[in-house]
Design a protein around this motif. Structure first.
Motif, PDB file in Angstrom:
ATOM      1  N   LEU A  59       0.784  -1.234   0.000  1.00  0.00           N
ATOM      2  CA  LEU A  59       0.000   0.000   0.000  1.00  0.00           C
ATOM      3  C   LEU A  59       0.818   1.288   0.000  1.00  0.00           C
ATOM      4  N   ALA A  60       2.146   1.176   0.045  1.00  0.00           N
ATOM      5  CA  ALA A  60       3.040   2.337   0.056  1.00  0.00           C
ATOM      6  C   ALA A  60       2.774   3.263   1.245  1.00  0.00           C
ATOM      7  N   ILE A  61       2.435   2.664   2.395  1.00  0.00           N
ATOM      8  CA  ILE A  61       2.277   3.455   3.610  1.00  0.00           C
ATOM      9  C   ILE A  61       3.232   2.932   4.676  1.00  0.00           C
ATOM     10  N   ALA A  62       3.568   3.804   5.601  1.00  0.00           N
ATOM     11  CA  ALA A  62       4.421   3.433   6.726  1.00  0.00           C
ATOM     12  C   ALA A  62       3.560   3.413   7.983  1.00  0.00           C
ATOM     13  N   ILE A  63       3.303   2.215   8.506  1.00  0.00           N
ATOM     14  CA  ILE A  63       2.548   2.133   9.751  1.00  0.00           C
ATOM     15  C   ILE A  63       3.508   2.377  10.910  1.00  0.00           C
ATOM     16  N   GLU A  64       2.963   2.921  11.979  1.00  0.00           N
ATOM     17  CA  GLU A  64       3.776   3.264  13.141  1.00  0.00           C
ATOM     18  C   GLU A  64       3.350   2.445  14.346  1.00  0.00           C
ATOM     19  N   ASP A  65       4.309   1.847  15.011  1.00  0.00           N
ATOM     20  CA  ASP A  65       4.107   1.129  16.259  1.00  0.00           C
ATOM     21  C   ASP A  65       2.982   0.090  16.196  1.00  0.00           C
ATOM     22  N   PRO A  66       3.039  -0.854  15.233  1.00  0.00           N
ATOM     23  CA  PRO A  66       2.004  -1.884  15.208  1.00  0.00           C
ATOM     24  C   PRO A  66       2.097  -2.775  16.449  1.00  0.00           C
ATOM     25  N   GLN A  67       0.941  -3.131  16.992  1.00  0.00           N
ATOM     26  CA  GLN A  67       0.872  -3.949  18.196  1.00  0.00           C
ATOM     27  C   GLN A  67       0.135  -5.252  17.916  1.00  0.00           C
TER      28      GLN A  67
END
Length: 141
Positions: A59-67
């Motif tokens: 998806l060309a996105i940067a997820i932050e702090d996945p839990q």
């Protein structure tokens, strides 16, 4: 796909701040189902790194702090396709970038959906993941 042992998948629930989650329409593998984004865990990879990698690729996105929030045992897919996956479900409450389809041979549409009203047909691993998310539990049978 046949394996003598279950394989490890990753599913990522992404919230948009309006109570909706991102789902994608699958093409190829597991088509024609809608699903949360995700993929397969690679050797030597943490769940979190795998989730970050998969969402960047898809998806060309940067997820932050996945839990990590749950695990699913995807027996419906096993019965239908012969591939037995155990999926680790992660939650990402923030991301940067605008989700876009990067692998059109794997995904044909994106949609922000109310998790109580999922588009159909829906992939069993994703349905189980969202059920865990909504109930606040780590596993549903």
């Amino acid at each position: 796909m046949s394996s003598p042992h279950p394989l490890v998948g990753l599913g990522v629930i992404i919230e948009n701040g309006e109570g909706k989650i991102l789902v994608m329409k699958r093409e190829g593998s597991h088509a024609p189902f809608w699903s949360i984004p995700g993929g397969k865990l690679e050797l030597g990879e943490t769940f979190e790194h795998g989730a970050v990698r998969e969402l960047q690729e898809e998806l060309a996105i940067a997820i932050e702090d996945p839990q990590v929030i749950a695990v699913t045992n995807n027996l419906k897919t096993y019965r239908a396709e012969g591939a037995h996956f155990i999926s680790v479900v992660l939650l990402a409450k923030s991301f940067t970038g605008t989700p876009k389809i990067m692998e059109p041979h794997k995904c044909t549409a994106l949609q922000w959906a109310d998790p109580h009203e999922l588009p159909q047909p829906h992939f069993d691993a994703s349905e189980l993941a969202i059920a865990c998310y909504l109930k606040g539990v780590p596993y549903v049978g």
